[in-house]
Design an enzyme around this catalytic site. Structure first.
Site, short mmCIF file in Angstrom:
data_model
loop_
_atom_site.label_atom_id
_atom_site.label_comp_id
_atom_site.label_asym_id
_atom_site.label_seq_id
_atom_site.Cartn_x
_atom_site.Cartn_y
_atom_site.Cartn_z
N ASN A 1 0.84 -1.19 0.00
CA ASN A 1 0.00 0.00 0.00
C ASN A 1 0.89 1.25 0.00
OD1 ASN A 1 -1.66 2.22 0.94
ND2 ASN A 1 -3.17 0.71 1.58
N HIS B 1 0.64 5.93 2.33
CA HIS B 1 1.40 6.74 3.28
C HIS B 1 2.44 7.63 2.59
CE1 HIS B 1 -0.58 4.88 6.65
NE2 HIS B 1 -0.36 3.70 6.09
N HIS C 1 -5.83 3.54 -1.83
CA HIS C 1 -7.16 3.82 -1.30
C HIS C 1 -7.51 5.26 -1.67
CE1 HIS C 1 -9.99 4.08 2.46
NE2 HIS C 1 -10.62 4.37 1.33
N ARG D 1 -9.73 7.85 -1.17
CA ARG D 1 -10.80 8.22 -0.25
C ARG D 1 -11.67 9.31 -0.85
NH1 ARG D 1 -9.78 6.74 5.54
NH2 ARG D 1 -11.47 8.20 5.91
N ARG E 1 -7.72 12.68 0.97
CA ARG E 1 -6.74 13.15 1.95
C ARG E 1 -5.31 12.73 1.64
NH1 ARG E 1 -8.23 10.11 7.52
NH2 ARG E 1 -10.23 11.10 7.06
N GLU F 1 -8.76 0.24 -3.31
CA GLU F 1 -9.63 0.31 -2.14
C GLU F 1 -10.53 1.53 -2.27
OE1 GLU F 1 -7.24 0.30 1.38
OE2 GLU F 1 -6.77 -1.83 1.20
N THR G 1 -8.48 3.51 8.54
CA THR G 1 -9.66 2.65 8.64
C THR G 1 -9.66 1.92 9.97
OG1 THR G 1 -9.52 2.33 6.25
CG2 THR G 1 -10.96 0.85 7.47
N GLU H 1 -10.96 -9.48 2.80
CA GLU H 1 -9.73 -9.10 3.47
C GLU H 1 -10.05 -8.96 4.95
OE1 GLU H 1 -6.46 -5.49 3.77
OE2 GLU H 1 -7.37 -5.93 1.82
N HIS I 1 -3.92 -4.69 7.62
CA HIS I 1 -4.06 -3.59 8.57
C HIS I 1 -3.23 -3.85 9.84
CE1 HIS I 1 -6.03 0.28 9.28
NE2 HIS I 1 -5.87 -0.01 10.55
#
Length: 241
Positions: free
Chosen positions: A7, A10, A43, A45, A49, A70, A101, A151, A191
């Site tokens: 992922n 970040h 992801h 969103r 963000r 995602e 999340t 997941e 996660h």
């Protein structure tokens, strides 16, 4: 064998902290791919963000690995996914006030809603996954909704305050994996997994993918992204399936 999907959200978070142009999540995705990631996770969103529309478009256009997209189950995201045509979409819950999340999607009582929502994605050859807690009712509901994957949210396990709590959360996940397998679902985990707590799954069969971002990016600050991804990919390669 299970595989590693990285992922890159970040990286985008750090860029957006100054609303600048670096670091570039597209470059991070490419480097992760070269270092052994089999899939790249983004992801997008609703509040944008971190990952931006141009990020997922460029990653889709330039990377050769799987794109795991995602997203919240909204009409906007459905249309974006149909345009991107990622290998997999993963439906996740979103709350504006959360830092990340916080838990799994609630599927119970919404099985037909998700089934209808996923239908056009499936019709276009896009696989689907639902991000859920290791709860028997949620797993049953995900199966009824027609998802190919689930997941399992491993955050409660990763954030456990003591060994007893961690053991209990691990047992829930292991039971969830077995239940999902019995139903014919494929299972991913994600996660809060890091280079230590992931080792509890070393001899667990039936896991398709490990979705990991934060711990890899945190390690990359000290050792570089290439080594951080390679170290995690090496761990995952040692796991039995």
């Amino acid at each position: 064998m299970p595989v590693l999907c990285v992922n890159v959200d970040h990286v985008a978070t750090l860029r957006q902290a100054r609303m600048g142009i670096e670091p570039e999540p597209v470059t991070a995705a490419y480097m992760a791919e070269l270092a052994g990631a089999v899939g790249i996770i983004t992801h997008l969103r609703e509040d944008r963000r971190h990952i931006q529309d141009r990020d997922v478009e460029l990653i889709r256009a330039t990377c050769n690995t799987r794109l795991h997209f995602e997203m919240a189950a909204t009409e906007e995201m459905q249309q974006i996914a149909l345009g991107l045509s990622p290998e997999t979409v993963c439906l996740v819950p979103e709350k504006r006030e959360e830092l990340t999340t916080e838990g799994g999607l609630n599927c119970v009582g919404r099985e037909q809603h998700f089934k209808d929502y996923l239908a056009p994605l499936h019709a276009n050859g896009i696989r689907s996954s639902l991000f859920i807690d290791a709860d028997p009712q949620q797993i049953e509901a995900a199966h009824a909704a027609g998802a190919e994957f689930i997941e399992i949210h491993t955050g409660h396990y990763a954030d456990a305050k003591d060994m007893n709590q961690r053991k209990n959360e691990l047992e829930k996940i292991l039971a969830g994996i077995r239940q999902a397998q019995d139903l014919g679902l494929k299972v991913n985990l994600g996660h809060g997994l890091n280079y230590r707590n992931i080792l509890a799954f070393k001899n667990v069969t039936g896991i398709s993918e490990y979705s990991i971002g934060h711990s890899i990016m945190a390690r990359a600050i000290f050792v570089g992204l290439d080594r951080a991804v390679r170290d995690m990919a090496d761990i995952v390669r040692t796991f039995a399936d």
